[in-house]
Motif scaffolding. Structure first.
Motif, PDB file in Angstrom:
ATOM      1  N   PHE A   1       0.865  -1.175   0.000  1.00 53.51           N
ATOM      2  CA  PHE A   1       0.000   0.000   0.000  1.00 53.51           C
ATOM      3  C   PHE A   1       0.905   1.230   0.000  1.00 53.51           C
ATOM      4  O   PHE A   1       1.998   1.205   0.558  1.00 53.51           O
TER       5      PHE A   1
ATOM      6  N   TYR B   1      -3.981   7.428  -0.461  1.00 54.30           N
ATOM      7  CA  TYR B   1      -3.352   6.112  -0.370  1.00 54.30           C
ATOM      8  C   TYR B   1      -3.989   5.200  -1.397  1.00 54.30           C
ATOM      9  O   TYR B   1      -5.108   5.412  -1.854  1.00 54.30           O
TER      10      TYR B   1
ATOM     11  N   ASN C   1      -3.333   0.949  -3.434  1.00 52.47           N
ATOM     12  CA  ASN C   1      -2.527  -0.257  -3.559  1.00 52.47           C
ATOM     13  C   ASN C   1      -2.009  -0.412  -4.988  1.00 52.47           C
ATOM     14  O   ASN C   1      -1.314  -1.374  -5.305  1.00 52.47           O
TER      15      ASN C   1
ATOM     16  N   LYS D   1      -2.795  -1.909   4.830  1.00 57.03           N
ATOM     17  CA  LYS D   1      -3.666  -0.771   4.570  1.00 57.03           C
ATOM     18  C   LYS D   1      -3.772   0.111   5.807  1.00 57.03           C
ATOM     19  O   LYS D   1      -3.755   1.341   5.707  1.00 57.03           O
TER      20      LYS D   1
END
Length: 81
Positions: A2, A18, A20, A55
């Motif tokens: 992440f 943020y 992934n 995460k």
């Protein structure tokens, strides 16, 4: 993985988020499909990214970074360059 990332918008403002999939997310920002904020401030340019294994770690870092003043954010960004 992440990522927490900071992008600089065309008006000089900063946006932190943020994801992934950083490459896909940056494309979405520049295509005007990622957020209302960046949609009208394109093109955007990646300034810095941080990698995290979870995460929750990424989200925690994002919140901490967003709470900083712009001056402090710029210092943190400079450390990464």
């Amino acid at each position: 993985m992440f990522y927490v990332y900071v992008i600089k918008c065309s008006d000089g403002s900063l946006y932190t988020g943020y994801t992934n999939n950083l490459k896909k997310r940056l494309k979405m920002h520049n295509d005007g499909k990622a957020s209302k904020y960046t949609r009208s401030r394109r093109p955007v340019r990646l300034l810095v990214k941080w990698s995290f294994k979870s995460k929750s770690e990424a989200m925690r870092h994002e919140i901490e970074f967003k709470s900083l003043t712009r001056k402090s954010k710029m210092k943190e960004i400079a450390k990464q360059l």
